[in-house]
Design an enzyme around this catalytic site. Structure first.
Site, PDB file in Angstrom:
ATOM      1  N   GLU A 176      18.727  41.370 -84.324  1.00  0.00           N
ATOM      2  CA  GLU A 176      17.656  40.417 -84.664  1.00  0.00           C
ATOM      3  C   GLU A 176      18.029  39.118 -83.975  1.00  0.00           C
ATOM      4  O   GLU A 176      19.084  38.564 -84.244  1.00  0.00           O
ATOM      5  CB  GLU A 176      17.569  40.262 -86.185  1.00  0.00           C
ATOM      6  CG  GLU A 176      16.233  39.696 -86.654  1.00  0.00           C
ATOM      7  CD  GLU A 176      16.163  38.194 -86.581  1.00  0.00           C
ATOM      8  OE1 GLU A 176      15.606  37.687 -85.571  1.00  0.00           O
ATOM      9  OE2 GLU A 176      16.650  37.520 -87.484  1.00  0.00           O
ATOM     10  N   CYS A 228      15.138  31.815 -87.906  1.00  0.00           N
ATOM     11  CA  CYS A 228      14.533  32.481 -86.745  1.00  0.00           C
ATOM     12  C   CYS A 228      13.032  32.595 -86.931  1.00  0.00           C
ATOM     13  O   CYS A 228      12.287  32.757 -85.973  1.00  0.00           O
ATOM     14  CB  CYS A 228      15.176  33.842 -86.517  1.00  0.00           C
ATOM     15  SG  CYS A 228      15.495  34.746 -88.013  1.00  0.00           S
TER      16      CYS A 228
END
Length: 515
Positions: free
Chosen positions: A286, A320
């Site tokens: 990720e 994020c």
């Protein structure tokens, strides 16, 4: 009887008892600051001369802990232990592995405020952000335990007369978990327990900025009954320990959360087959995002402004999933921009230990320097509406910053800043807004604020992100409700907290018997 999964409720800090309990937890954590923490290899505590010093980003002089630092030799020792432990841990019943997660979740729930208070100090998280991080860690344990119980007998497949076919999942091997500092409990715990509950053994290399919370979690797993050697805690340098373990022929998979550049480096290195390696390594990654909120002319403009502010500046934009791009249809551009500036000016920036603080510091000096450099770029690329100042004299504080009239291809609209900076760009119409929304190399989160059903349906089809939200902000995915993970350079399209995440940590086996 296992109860159906429900997410852990967040703490209501307007209730005085909760507020007092959290203040007590902060005092408890403060009383333990500055301790030394060892590595954990095969259940043994290993102390090294070289240390990772974890500091409070809101107060650089405050040492959270001094953590022993692994080197290649200790990483090799940990690998041998994990490789040996895999032989028997992989044969442990899934029910027993799930039970450890349930027990660990119960322990963390009892000590919830303590873990949250530690993150206030170690990660600079304000109360609500820290509380949500701990709740998410509990959710991952509860959810993945239940998912393993669902998957333990495999999936039905067809059989012909005189034949029985079985399709089931087996563990992979030794996993290297490289966890981030921005969700130092939730993502660290989630990636670790997903690997463990599926029958793998783990080498945990937490982020060097937040190693103490990871050590405390390793202790929780021990208390919950995880046998020695199954999880090995080895913080260390990415260039030394990280590369060594990614390259290691006995590493079966790497679970990484972090930056695009490091993710690409890991993906490249993991692809190389080393002498003695008899498999292709799996990488679960990720890797961040450049996330946009699109506001249509038929939007609730107050909702739009509040969603942008919360998503851009929650935890100082260090998610994020954070909104760093506001893409506004020209009809309502000025109204939304002006309201966002008004709301941003009201935000309180300061010590996250103070309950009234909305936004604390950024994580460290290098993050501070990088964000301040991007703010200088932003001054050339757009119109500074508010913020733009930083102060790193005591901690790493940056004011929430809004830039207007930015070209969709400008650097601050394309590159991940990972700080409290949002850039506004004007779209001619909704189609143009979607085109802009998709024009980065990332594809993690996005949101659309609109009352127009046709436009929402169009976005559902065309807005190319892994997590798309309508009429809300683009942060705050809940385990089991909004499985999380993105497309393109945001990672390997895995969905943490989703029904197919555990399968990434296993391999399928088919057994066919004739009779």
């Amino acid at each position: 009887m296992v109860q159906p999964y429900k997410h852990e409720p967040l703490t209501d800090f307007t209730v005085e008892a909760n507020r007092k309990a959290f203040e007590e937890a902060l005092k408890k954590v403060e009383a333990e600051l500055g301790k030394d923490y060892p590595l954990i290899i095969g259940g043994e505590r290993v102390t090294t001369d070289e240390k990772i010093v974890s500091i409070n980003p809101a107060n650089k002089t405050e040492v959270i802990g001094r953590v022993s630092k692994a080197n290649k030799e200790l990483a090799e020792k940990a690998m041998k232990v994990a490789d040996e432990a895999f032989k028997w841990w992989s044969k442990t019943k899934p029910e027993a592995r799930a039970d450890i997660l349930f027990r660990a979740a119960a322990i963390v729930r009892r000590r919830k405020h303590e873990f949250s208070a530690l993150m206030v100090k170690e990660a600079g998280k304000p109360w609500k952000e820290a509380d949500a991080d701990t709740a998410e860690a509990i959710d991952f344990m509860e959810y993945y335990a239940r998912q393993m119980l669902k998957l333990k007998d495999g999936v039905p497949v067809e059989s012909r007369p005189g034949e029985t076919n079985r399709f089931f999942y087996i563990p992979l091997g030794v996993g290297v978990v490289i966890s981030p500092w921005n969700f130092p409990f939730a993502i660290m715990a989630g990636t670790t327990v997903a690997s463990l509950v599926t029958g793998n053994t783990v080498l945990l290399k937490p982020a060097s900025a937040t190693p103490v919370v990871a050590y405390k979690f390793a202790e929780v797993l021990e208390e919950a009954g995880l046998p020695a050697g199954v999880l090995n805690y080895i913080p260390g340098s990415g260039a030394e320990v990280g590369d060594y373990l990614v390259d290691h022929p006995r590493t079966r998979f790497i679970s990484f959360t972090g930056s695009r550049d490091v993710g690409i480096r890991i993906y490249e290195r993991a692809a190389k087959v080393h002498p003695g390696q008899i498999w292709l390594k799996r990488v679960i990654a990720e890797m961040g995002g450049k996330d946009g909120i699109v506001v249509d002319k038929e939007a609730d403009l107050e909702l739009a402004a509040q969603s942008i502010v919360a998503s851009a500046f929650g935890f100082s934009g260090q998610k994020c999933s954070a909104c760093s791009r506001a893409i506004i249809v020209e009809d309502v551009y000025d109204q939304v921009l002006n309201r966002v500036v008004e709301l941003t000016k009201q935000l309180k920036v300061g010590d996250p230990a103070d309950q009234s603080t909305f936004m604390g510091p950024v994580i460290d000096q290098s993050a501070y320097n990088k964000i301040m450099e991007y703010i200088e770029i932003g001054k050339k690329e757009g119109r500074l509406m508010t913020g733009g100042e930083g102060d790193d004299s005591k901690g790493f504080f940056i004011q929430p910053t809004v830039f207007a009239d930015v070209d969709p291809n400008a650097r601050i609209m394309q590159e991940e800043i990972f700080g409290p900076v949002v850039a506004f760009t004007k779209a001619k119409d909704f189609d143009h807004a979607l085109e802009i929304a998709n024009n980065t190399e990332y594809g993690l989160t996005g949101a659309v604020i609109s009352r127009n059903r046709a436009n929402l349906e169009k976005a559902r089809e065309e807005f190319h992100v892994g997590n798309l939200y309508f009429n809300r902000g683009c942060t705050g995915a809940i385990v089991g409700y909004q499985p999380f993970g993105g497309f393109n350079m945001s990672g390997t399209d895995s969905k943490a907290g989703g029904p197919d995440y555990l399968i990434l940590h296993m391999q399928a086996k088919t057994v066919s018997e004739m009779f």
